[in-house]
Write a protein that holds these residues in place. Structure first.
Motif, PDB file in Angstrom:
ATOM      1  N   ALA A  45       0.827  -1.215   0.000  1.00  7.13           N
ATOM      2  CA  ALA A  45       0.000   0.000   0.000  1.00  7.13           C
ATOM      3  C   ALA A  45       0.860   1.264   0.000  1.00  7.13           C
ATOM      4  O   ALA A  45       0.450   2.292  -0.548  1.00  7.13           O
ATOM      5  CB  ALA A  45      -0.936  -0.006   1.199  1.00  7.13           C
ATOM      6  N   GLY A  48       1.492   3.150  -3.184  1.00 11.68           N
ATOM      7  CA  GLY A  48       0.433   3.949  -3.781  1.00 11.68           C
ATOM      8  C   GLY A  48      -0.357   3.137  -4.789  1.00 11.68           C
ATOM      9  O   GLY A  48      -0.265   1.903  -4.833  1.00 11.68           O
ATOM     10  N   CYS A  49      -1.114   3.800  -5.618  1.00  8.86           N
ATOM     11  CA  CYS A  49      -1.939   3.135  -6.629  1.00  8.86           C
ATOM     12  C   CYS A  49      -1.051   2.332  -7.563  1.00  8.86           C
ATOM     13  O   CYS A  49      -0.047   2.831  -8.073  1.00  8.86           O
ATOM     14  CB  CYS A  49      -2.736   4.174  -7.408  1.00  8.86           C
ATOM     15  N   ARG A  50      -1.440   1.062  -7.814  1.00 10.21           N
ATOM     16  CA  ARG A  50      -0.604   0.151  -8.603  1.00 10.21           C
ATOM     17  C   ARG A  50      -1.342  -0.278  -9.873  1.00 10.21           C
ATOM     18  O   ARG A  50      -1.417  -1.477 -10.190  1.00 10.21           O
ATOM     19  CB  ARG A  50      -0.238  -1.078  -7.766  1.00 10.21           C
ATOM     20  N   ASN A  56       4.314   1.930 -10.417  1.00  8.51           N
ATOM     21  CA  ASN A  56       4.093   1.275  -9.125  1.00  8.51           C
ATOM     22  C   ASN A  56       3.714  -0.195  -9.280  1.00  8.51           C
ATOM     23  O   ASN A  56       3.976  -1.008  -8.384  1.00  8.51           O
ATOM     24  CB  ASN A  56       3.006   2.015  -8.334  1.00  8.51           C
ATOM     25  N   SER A 216      -3.832  -2.437  -8.165  1.00  7.64           N
ATOM     26  CA  SER A 216      -4.952  -1.731  -7.542  1.00  7.64           C
ATOM     27  C   SER A 216      -5.359  -0.601  -8.482  1.00  7.64           C
ATOM     28  O   SER A 216      -4.654  -0.294  -9.444  1.00  7.64           O
ATOM     29  CB  SER A 216      -4.573  -1.163  -6.172  1.00  7.64           C
ATOM     30  N   PRO A 220      -4.500   3.050  -2.910  1.00 10.90           N
ATOM     31  CA  PRO A 220      -3.344   2.230  -2.532  1.00 10.90           C
ATOM     32  C   PRO A 220      -3.633   0.741  -2.467  1.00 10.90           C
ATOM     33  O   PRO A 220      -2.709  -0.061  -2.396  1.00 10.90           O
ATOM     34  CB  PRO A 220      -2.968   2.776  -1.158  1.00 10.90           C
ATOM     35  N   LYS A 401      -6.859   1.578   2.895  1.00 17.26           N
ATOM     36  CA  LYS A 401      -5.581   1.699   3.603  1.00 17.26           C
ATOM     37  C   LYS A 401      -5.359   0.520   4.550  1.00 17.26           C
ATOM     38  O   LYS A 401      -6.301  -0.168   4.932  1.00 17.26           O
ATOM     39  CB  LYS A 401      -5.561   3.004   4.404  1.00 17.26           C
TER      40      LYS A 401
END
Length: 429
Positions: A45, A48-50, A56, A216, A220, A401
């Motif tokens: 997480a 960040g956004c994956r 990421n 994701s 996150p 989160k």
């Protein structure tokens, strides 16, 4: 927990593991399973956004590779690519009025930059039954939430446009008029990859696949799907260290680009269709960090499943095209989004329920849970999926989160998967 503190904790996991390997000690994995899994959730997480194909996304793969290699597993990287329509702007033109929808549902891979059609207004609070009776074929539908996209998608409309309620009210008087939908955008080529680690007990024998997706979207992704990836990482380590004895060949698969249309799973199926004849079960882990009921897919029987094992039923022309872009301003309008399939024979349902009873963990049967296992179920491969309720309001948001992830559920999910795998009912099959 700070990044440095997480790094120190991460090193302690490996130090403990290496010490056990040196002394020949086989520890009770469950004593540290949930703390290790939660640490993975926090670390993933923290990236960040994956989103599939992003920087990421690549960092998440690097994290998994490093952990698995230090656990003594060799990791194969299988790249794949897919197309994504990048929406720049969509405008509905009715007479002299031009309006931009909040969300547009259409097929950008067949559509030109302009679509003409008759407007059909749908009030936002229309019931599901009323939606089912609508005749909207070839219409440009205008509506607002909470009307379900899936409830309308089977009706063969040209496009479905969502506006805010105030704007929608102004379109009520335009019902039945012809309009132009003007679309600006481009199609990009996106690259991602699947990761595969194997434990071979006997070459060319039966195998069980355990899987999760790494990506994701819009957040996150601590629960969706940091939780599934985290538990799969700890199951990899546990089976590798002989804390859990594998009953057959095992493959641990970390899929890419699940959120964009199960694309990593489709890529794996295409590349491994022949060897999947040896696959006895695919067990998928997705969003298992909630604090409420634990769900397993086991109610669909063999509905929608291919009789030819390993044969995909997804249309080739759409299989490797995303169902949205990173902005979430559009969704794919195509029969593929409504595809459902199940490949859960009765013996597997019985095994899952028996495992829950023996562990003292309540399992709630479910059906047609949308995740990577669907790709395998429709191809005639015995498949199930585990998830936990309670975090739906956080899914695909910035609030997904680690503090919303329940470590006790991570352990329970790990125990269920391990129990089903180790007690696999070979004779009942």
């Amino acid at each position: 927990m700070s990044c440095f503190a997480r790094f120190v904790a991460f090193l302690m996991i490996f130090q403990s593991y290496c010490q056990a390997q040196t002394t020949g000690e086989v520890k009770d994995i469950w004593s540290e399973f949930k703390s290790n899994a939660l640490l993975h959730v926090q670390n993933l997480a923290a990236l960040g956004c994956r989103s599939g194909g992003s920087e990421n996304d690549a960092k998440a793969r690097a994290y998994v590779i490093k952990y698995l290699e230090k656990s003594g597993l060799t990791v194969e990287i299988e790249p794949f690519s897919f197309e994504m329509f990048m929406l720049e702007k969509a405008t509905l033109q009715v007479g002299a009025t031009q309006l931009e929808p909040e969300l547009i549902c259409f097929n950008p891979y067949l559509c030109s930059d302009q679509m003409t059609g008759e407007i059909m207004y749908i009030q936002p609070d229309l019931s599901r039954d009323a939606c089912a009776r609508l005749e909207i074929a070839d219409k440009i539908v205008v509506t607002a939430k909470p009307v379900s996209f899936l409830g309308l998608a089977a009706k063969k409309s040209r496009a479905i446009l969502y506006f805010d309620r105030k704007t929608l009210e102004s379109l009520k008087d335009q019902d039945g008029r012809f309009s132009n939908l003007i679309i600006r955008g481009r199609i990009d080529k996106i690259k991602s990859a699947n990761l595969i680690a194997s434990l071979n007990v006997k070459p060319m024998s039966s195998e069980i696949l355990l899987s999760a997706h790494l990506d994701s979207i819009k957040g996150p992704g601590a629960d969706d799907n940091g939780s599934g990836s985290a538990v799969l990482l700890e199951l990899c380590r546990s089976f590798r260290s002989a804390s859990i004895k594998p009953p057959c060949n095992l493959k641990f698969i970390f899929f890419g680009a699940e959120e964009l249309g199960l694309i990593g799973a489709k890529a794996y199926l295409e590349q491994h269709s022949q060897e999947l004849s040896r696959c006895e079960l695919l067990f998928n882990l997705d969003s298992i960090g909630g604090s409420e009921k634990i769900y397993l897919e086991m109610e669909g029987g063999l509905e929608g499943s291919s009789k030819e094992k390993g044969k995909s039923q997804f249309p080739e022309e759409i299989a490797f095209k995303s169902h949205s872009d990173y902005s979430g301003k559009w969704k794919l309008l195509h029969p593929i989004v409504l595809s459902v399939a199940s490949c859960v024979p009765l013996w597997l349902k019985e095994e899952i329920m028996n495992s829950g009873k023996e562990l003292g963990i309540e399992i709630t049967p479910s059906r047609f849970m949308g995740s990577d296992h669907l790709v395998f179920a429709q191809a005639g491969i015995c498949s199930t999926d585990i998830a936990a309720g309670g975090n739906q309001k956080f899914m695909h948001t910035a609030d997904d989160k680690p503090e919303n992830v329940n470590p006790d559920t991570l352990e329970k999910a790990g125990r269920i998967v391990a129990k089903v795998v180790t007690d696999f009912p070979w004779k009942k099959k």
